[in-house]
Scaffold this motif. Structure first.
Motif, PDB file in Angstrom:
ATOM      1  N   PRO A  63       0.818  -1.223   0.000  1.00 45.92           N
ATOM      2  CA  PRO A  63       0.000   0.000   0.000  1.00 45.92           C
ATOM      3  C   PRO A  63       0.845   1.264   0.000  1.00 45.92           C
ATOM      4  CG  PRO A  63      -0.936  -1.616   1.499  1.00 45.92           C
ATOM      5  CD  PRO A  63       0.382  -2.179   1.045  1.00 45.92           C
ATOM      6  N   LYS A  64       1.976   1.241   0.720  1.00 47.09           N
ATOM      7  CA  LYS A  64       2.856   2.406   0.716  1.00 47.09           C
ATOM      8  C   LYS A  64       3.464   2.620  -0.661  1.00 47.09           C
ATOM      9  CE  LYS A  64       6.876   4.528   2.886  1.00 47.09           C
ATOM     10  NZ  LYS A  64       7.977   4.397   3.871  1.00 47.09           N
ATOM     11  N   GLY A  65       3.802   1.528  -1.352  1.00 44.01           N
ATOM     12  CA  GLY A  65       4.332   1.641  -2.700  1.00 44.01           C
ATOM     13  C   GLY A  65       3.340   2.304  -3.636  1.00 44.01           C
ATOM     14  N   GLY A  70       1.691   7.286  -6.487  1.00 44.19           N
ATOM     15  CA  GLY A  70       0.742   8.374  -6.706  1.00 44.19           C
ATOM     16  C   GLY A  70       1.389   9.738  -6.554  1.00 44.19           C
ATOM     17  N   TYR A  71       2.299   9.860  -5.597  1.00 43.41           N
ATOM     18  CA  TYR A  71       2.983  11.136  -5.387  1.00 43.41           C
ATOM     19  C   TYR A  71       3.813  11.536  -6.607  1.00 43.41           C
ATOM     20  CZ  TYR A  71       1.955  10.737  -0.340  1.00 43.41           C
ATOM     21  OH  TYR A  71       1.346  10.633   0.883  1.00 43.41           O
ATOM     22  N   ILE A  76       4.785  14.380 -12.028  1.00 41.82           N
ATOM     23  CA  ILE A  76       5.102  14.284 -13.451  1.00 41.82           C
ATOM     24  C   ILE A  76       3.950  14.816 -14.292  1.00 41.82           C
ATOM     25  CG2 ILE A  76       5.459  12.621 -15.332  1.00 41.82           C
ATOM     26  CD1 ILE A  76       7.186  11.000 -13.395  1.00 41.82           C
ATOM     27  N   ALA A  77       2.723  14.524 -13.881  1.00 42.43           N
ATOM     28  CA  ALA A  77       1.558  15.023 -14.626  1.00 42.43           C
ATOM     29  C   ALA A  77       1.526  16.548 -14.626  1.00 42.43           C
ATOM     30  CB  ALA A  77       0.272  14.464 -14.020  1.00 42.43           C
ATOM     31  N   GLU A  78       1.894  17.163 -13.501  1.00 45.15           N
ATOM     32  CA  GLU A  78       1.936  18.621 -13.447  1.00 45.15           C
ATOM     33  C   GLU A  78       2.960  19.180 -14.430  1.00 45.15           C
ATOM     34  OE1 GLU A  78      -0.099  20.807 -11.671  1.00 45.15           O
ATOM     35  OE2 GLU A  78      -1.187  18.907 -11.600  1.00 45.15           O
ATOM     36  N   TRP A  79       4.091  18.504 -14.536  1.00 49.26           N
ATOM     37  CA  TRP A  79       5.108  18.932 -15.508  1.00 49.26           C
ATOM     38  C   TRP A  79       4.573  18.830 -16.939  1.00 49.26           C
ATOM     39  CZ3 TRP A  79       8.191  15.003 -18.340  1.00 49.26           C
ATOM     40  CH2 TRP A  79       9.049  15.592 -19.260  1.00 49.26           C
ATOM     41  N   PHE A 113      -0.332   4.960 -10.669  1.00 50.78           N
ATOM     42  CA  PHE A 113       0.147   6.126 -11.414  1.00 50.78           C
ATOM     43  C   PHE A 113      -1.010   6.835 -12.115  1.00 50.78           C
ATOM     44  CE2 PHE A 113       1.904   8.641 -14.755  1.00 50.78           C
ATOM     45  CZ  PHE A 113       3.175   9.015 -14.353  1.00 50.78           C
ATOM     46  N   VAL A 114      -1.796   6.093 -12.890  1.00 51.86           N
ATOM     47  CA  VAL A 114      -2.851   6.745 -13.679  1.00 51.86           C
ATOM     48  C   VAL A 114      -3.965   7.271 -12.780  1.00 51.86           C
ATOM     49  CG1 VAL A 114      -2.332   5.366 -15.731  1.00 51.86           C
ATOM     50  CG2 VAL A 114      -4.091   4.579 -14.145  1.00 51.86           C
ATOM     51  N   LYS A 115      -4.194   6.617 -11.646  1.00 52.47           N
ATOM     52  CA  LYS A 115      -5.223   7.080 -10.726  1.00 52.47           C
ATOM     53  C   LYS A 115      -4.881   8.460 -10.179  1.00 52.47           C
ATOM     54  CE  LYS A 115      -7.652   5.809  -6.459  1.00 52.47           C
ATOM     55  NZ  LYS A 115      -7.760   4.809  -5.355  1.00 52.47           N
TER      56      LYS A 115
END
Length: 400
Positions: A63-65, A70-71, A76-79, A113-115
């Protein structure tokens, strides 16, 4: 405003030059999965000490992974949004392609990642519906000729002969008391420092070794994953990994294991060929149907063999012990230089530091991930980290 300026500073490190006449056209990210439970199920044979128990199933993403993935996905999405490659709205099907290997840890990393990167969007994660490793990501020997095997084994042996892991083996020996292990009792291998590594090289199998290197690598993997997962220090290596140089010694095992198995000149090209060709088909596709953003989720063996195959120059990752950190990403980028009317290539290694992984802190403008510019032989970079796209295209074409 201050937070915005700090974000732009990180983006500059990633390679943001749109305000100076550079436009981002395409990105392909090759990612390692995030934190998972250790791989080995047979560690009890290495010591009479009792190993800590993980709540997560062996080899599965924790779960931590998923949280950490997600972080970094959000960052990366913001970039990508800042550069105009993707918009705030959900991506169209032909703009984004997400493909993961079949193990749970890679599929769930892709989903995490996509979530985070595309909230409230119906983004599909593609993968084969099978329990077997996807041939695209499976780092196995494809050439079955005796000549290839002879060369491959010789190159692996040469790398083994040049290794100097005595200090690391001594450290592990002291931690686990190897002389009192079941392996010592049943196989007469009681000394990691002077033990023999046997090479395993078979068609359609991963090149491997059995001996002190493989045994120590399994142990190192357990300790490193425990560190990243946030285990109390007394539950990591029974409280015996007390100094930073201990971790650097331990990481040498992981590096050399990858080096032996995937870094010989002939072997890396054979092993990485399916994945390199897949990437080349996407990156060299001049049609409008080529996705703007491609996300591929595999393993450290994939990143390492692809880099060796393409001829990446040696590099260092600050604030990390590993050369292929958990959750780390090779970010391949195609840019357009509006002033000189030409395409450019750039590649960054984007990753979370040991501290960021262990403490599980959200990434932000004040706590960004690390980003290191890499260089490929035959694709000389300038001061901004760019090399001519044509030079990179030739490298990919030569791998056909």
């Amino acid at each position: 405003m201050a937070a915005k300026l700090l974000l732009l500073l990180f983006l500059f490190c990633m390679g943001v030059y749109c305000r100076n006449g550079y436009k981002l056209k395409q990105v392909l990210i090759l990612s390692r999965h995030n934190i998972r439970a250790p791989l080995s199920t047979n560690l009890q044979r290495t010591t009479d000490l009792q190993w800590p128990v993980w709540e997560t199933q062996v080899t599965h993403l924790t779960p931590k992974g998923a949280l950490l993935e997600g972080y970094i996905a959000h960052y990366i999405a913001e970039w990508l949004k800042e550069e105009g490659l993707i918009s705030d709205s959900c991506p169209a099907k032909n703009e984004l392609h997400v493909y993961a290997n079949t193990p749970q840890r890679t599929k769930e990393t892709a989903k995490a990642f996509v979530k985070s990167a595309f909230k409230n969007c119906n983004v599909s994660v593609h993968y084969k519906d099978t329990a077997k490793m996807d041939p695209l990501f499976h780092p196995v020997v494809h050439n079955g000729t005796e000549e290839f095997k002879e060369i491959g084994v010789r190159e692996m042996k040469d790398i083994l002969d040049k290794m100097n892991l005595k200090d690391t083996y001594k450290l592990i020996d002291e931690i686990i008391d190897f002389k009192n292990s079941d392996i010592c009792r049943t196989e007469s291998m009681c000394d990691l420092v002077n033990g023999k590594n046997d090479i395993i090289f078979e068609l359609n199998e991963e090149p491997n070794v059995y001996g002190p290197l493989s045994i120590s690598n399994s142990i190192a993997d357990f300790f490193l994953m425990s560190l990243y997962e946030g285990f109390p220090k007394e539950n990591i290596a029974w409280g015996k990994m007390t100094e930073s140089h201990h971790w650097r010694l331990l990481s040498n095992i992981v590096r050399e294991d990858l080096n032996v198995r995937f870094n010989s000149s002939i072997l890396s090209k054979d092993i990485a060929d399916p994945l390199v060709q897949y990437m080349a088909n996407i990156l060299l596709n001049e049609e409008t149907s080529a996705p703007k953003l491609t996300l591929l989720f595999g393993h450290d063996s994939n990143l390492y063999s692809v880099m060796a195959s393409l001829g990446f120059k040696p590099y260092n990752l600050p604030n990390q012990y590993e050369l292929t950190p958990i959750g780390g990403k090779l970010v391949f980028q195609k840019w357009y230089d509006e002033k000189h009317k030409r395409d450019l290539f750039k590649v960054n290694y984007v990753y979370q530091t040991v501290k960021q992984l262990r403490h599980g802190t959200p990434l932000s403008s004040e706590n960004p991930p690390k980003s290191v510019i890499l260089e490929i032989k035959g694709c000389k970079i300038n001061k901004k980290g760019f090399c001519p796209w044509e030079d990179f295209r030739k490298i990919l074409k030569s791998s056909d």
